[in-house]
Scaffold this motif. Structure first.
Motif, short mmCIF file in Angstrom:
data_model
loop_
_atom_site.label_atom_id
_atom_site.label_comp_id
_atom_site.label_asym_id
_atom_site.label_seq_id
_atom_site.Cartn_x
_atom_site.Cartn_y
_atom_site.Cartn_z
N ASN A 159 0.79 -1.27 -0.14
CA ASN A 159 0.02 0.11 0.11
C ASN A 159 0.88 1.18 -0.20
OD1 ASN A 159 -2.54 -1.37 -0.10
ND2 ASN A 159 -2.71 -1.12 2.13
N ALA A 160 1.93 1.19 0.83
CA ALA A 160 2.84 2.30 1.01
C ALA A 160 3.40 2.79 -0.35
CB ALA A 160 3.84 2.30 2.15
N TYR A 163 0.15 3.72 -2.85
CA TYR A 163 -0.38 5.10 -2.53
C TYR A 163 0.60 6.25 -2.41
CZ TYR A 163 -4.56 2.21 -2.50
OH TYR A 163 -5.49 1.16 -2.64
N GLY A 191 -1.63 10.40 1.54
CA GLY A 191 -2.33 10.24 2.83
C GLY A 191 -3.90 9.91 3.04
N ILE A 192 -4.53 9.65 3.96
CA ILE A 192 -5.86 9.29 4.39
C ILE A 192 -6.51 10.25 5.22
CG2 ILE A 192 -7.26 7.45 5.15
CD1 ILE A 192 -4.66 5.70 5.09
N PHE A 205 -13.54 -1.51 1.89
CA PHE A 205 -13.55 -0.15 2.01
C PHE A 205 -12.31 0.23 1.20
CE2 PHE A 205 -12.24 4.07 3.57
CZ PHE A 205 -13.40 4.70 3.22
N ARG A 206 -12.75 1.46 0.45
CA ARG A 206 -11.61 1.88 -0.34
C ARG A 206 -11.96 3.74 -0.31
NH1 ARG A 206 -11.93 -2.29 -4.97
NH2 ARG A 206 -13.63 -2.88 -3.69
N ASP A 208 -10.45 5.92 -2.20
CA ASP A 208 -10.72 6.43 -3.45
C ASP A 208 -10.79 5.16 -4.51
OD1 ASP A 208 -10.43 7.26 -6.04
OD2 ASP A 208 -8.39 8.73 -5.53
N THR A 218 -7.98 -4.58 -3.85
CA THR A 218 -9.20 -5.46 -3.66
C THR A 218 -10.08 -4.61 -2.56
OG1 THR A 218 -8.08 -6.87 -1.92
CG2 THR A 218 -8.13 -7.43 -4.32
N GLY A 219 -9.54 -3.69 -1.61
CA GLY A 219 -9.78 -3.49 -0.58
C GLY A 219 -10.07 -4.53 0.59
N LEU A 220 -9.22 -5.42 0.37
CA LEU A 220 -9.15 -6.35 1.52
C LEU A 220 -7.69 -6.46 2.38
CD1 LEU A 220 -11.03 -9.34 -0.21
CD2 LEU A 220 -12.05 -7.86 1.43
N GLY A 221 -6.89 -5.94 1.92
CA GLY A 221 -5.31 -5.86 2.27
C GLY A 221 -5.41 -5.36 3.85
N LEU A 222 -5.98 -4.26 4.05
CA LEU A 222 -5.90 -3.89 5.68
C LEU A 222 -6.87 -4.69 6.39
CD1 LEU A 222 -5.70 -0.02 5.20
CD2 LEU A 222 -3.91 -1.54 5.90
N SER A 223 -7.71 -5.33 5.98
CA SER A 223 -8.63 -6.15 6.80
C SER A 223 -7.86 -7.45 7.18
CB SER A 223 -9.83 -6.56 5.93
OG SER A 223 -10.60 -5.76 5.55
N PHE A 248 1.69 3.50 9.35
CA PHE A 248 1.06 2.52 9.94
C PHE A 248 2.13 1.93 10.89
CE2 PHE A 248 -1.94 2.62 6.12
CZ PHE A 248 -3.13 2.68 7.11
P1 ADP Z 1 -6.55 -1.73 -1.32
O1 ADP Z 1 -6.55 -3.08 -1.88
O2 ADP Z 1 -7.68 -1.06 -2.09
O3 ADP Z 1 -5.52 -0.89 -1.16
P2 ADP Z 1 -6.47 -2.15 1.69
O4 ADP Z 1 -7.58 -2.52 2.49
O5 ADP Z 1 -5.23 -2.46 1.49
O6 ADP Z 1 -7.49 -2.13 0.08
O7 ADP Z 1 -6.65 -0.46 1.82
C1 ADP Z 1 -7.94 0.52 1.95
C2 ADP Z 1 -8.13 1.65 1.46
O8 ADP Z 1 -7.22 2.39 2.38
C3 ADP Z 1 -7.29 1.99 0.09
O9 ADP Z 1 -8.11 1.72 -1.04
C4 ADP Z 1 -6.63 3.22 0.20
O10 ADP Z 1 -7.99 4.20 -0.21
C5 ADP Z 1 -6.47 3.30 1.72
N1 ADP Z 1 -5.06 3.26 2.09
C6 ADP Z 1 -4.54 2.25 2.34
N2 ADP Z 1 -3.09 2.29 2.73
C7 ADP Z 1 -2.76 3.50 2.24
C8 ADP Z 1 -1.55 4.31 2.37
N3 ADP Z 1 -0.25 3.85 2.62
N4 ADP Z 1 -1.75 5.57 1.94
C9 ADP Z 1 -2.89 6.04 1.55
N5 ADP Z 1 -4.13 5.47 1.38
C10 ADP Z 1 -4.23 4.07 1.83
#
Ligand code: ADP
Length: 263
Positions: A159-160, A163, A191-192, A205-206, A208, A218-223, A248
């Motif tokens: 993600n880092a 984004y 940023g978020i 959840f995404r 953007d 996929t919106g599942l990475g952080l979950s 993070f």
């Molecule tokens: P994705 O597969 O969409 O990256 P994640 O679950 O990993 O899904 O992250 C959810 C959302 O959080 C992302 O769609 C993005 O909007 C935001 N996000 C995650 N990590 C970052 C980051 N390092 N900088 C900015 N936004 C982030």
């Protein structure tokens, strides 16, 4: 619901008490609601790339595509298929983690080694950003599940990178004190927004969606990261400013020797 309790000394099987489980029922209902929402989301998320694939394939199959456009249409089919595969593997992974208990088999894991591997594996993808790793102090191994820990750090660094801005940087920092071992992943990216921060770990959840789609998200990475943290009794928090970047931090509590040996 009510549970009727028979008294221990009763010979006639009579009932002498009743207990009302209100909280239990509410938990069950909300778990049920979450499951229903998840199923609806999964169906929607799987349908979107499949509909595109079908559309592109039909254009080619019907012979209405310009010969010159066929390579591009094929690429789109490949891209959407890859997305579908990633979605399916993330959904499967989440359901595996759901089934796992916190007392799953653990082993000593060297977080420095795992992070090195992640940085190495993502180096090719991170063409536009530099990724560095630093270690403060001893960073003794923690008790955990190596594959899950790799996945958690991988998702954060992925993600880092995704984004980030052009020529941005990603810094992975491992540190520890008497009570915890920390892995921080800091980026110089988009940023978020404060309003999105509480929702960031929700499944699908995404912040953007168009940007996330472009990065293959996929919106599942952080979950997955959050779930993995829970299985390690760890916490995750974030510090972020729009347009500046995000950090993070995973915090793993140090276990006593007795806990380590399972005594
Ligand atoms: P994705 O597969 O969409 O990256 P994640 O679950 O990993 O899904 O992250 C959810 C959302 O959080 C992302 O769609 C993005 O909007 C935001 N996000 C995650 N990590 C970052 C980051 N390092 N900088 C900015 N936004 C982030």
């Amino acid at each position: 619901y009510y549970q009727l309790i028979a008294g221990p000394g009763e010979t006639d099987g009579g009932i002498y008490g009743a207990v009302l489980f209100i909280i239990d029922e509410t938990d069950r209902q909300s778990a049920e609601r979450l499951r229903r929402e998840f199923t609806a989301n999964v169906s929607h998320e799987l349908k979107t790339p499949l509909t595109s694939i079908l559309g592109y394939a039909e254009i080619i199959g019907n012979g209405i595509a310009d010969q010159d456009d066929i390579p591009e249409l094929s690429n789109k089919i490949i891209e959407e298929s890859r997305r579908l595969l990633k979605l399916i593997s993330d959904i499967l992974r989440l359901s595996q983690l759901d089934e796992m208990a916190t007392d799953e088999k653990t082993e000593p894991v060297d977080l420095v080694g795992v992070s090195k591997q992640v940085v190495h594996d993502l180096a090719a993808k991170a063409k536009k950003s530099s990724v560095s790793l630093s270690v403060e102090g001893e960073a003794a191994p923690i008790q955990g599940m190596a594959t899950t820990l790799y996945e958690m750090i991988y998702n954060l660094v992925d993600n880092a990178v995704a984004y980030n801005r052009e020529n941005g940087s990603v810094a992975v920092k491992i540190s520890e004190d008497a009570s915890e071992t920390r892995v921080a992943v800091a980026d110089t990216g988009i940023g978020i927004a404060l309003a999105d921060q509480p929702r960031i770990y929700e499944r699908f959840f995404r912040a953007d969606p168009s940007h996330s789609k472009a990065t293959g998200g996929t919106g599942l990475g952080l979950s997955i990261v959050k779930h993995g943290a829970m299985l390690h009794h760890a916490t995750i928090d974030l510090d972020s400013e729009l347009g500046k970047g995000t950090t993070f931090t995973l915090r793993f509590p140090k276990m006593t020797d007795a806990e380590n040996t399972g005594a």
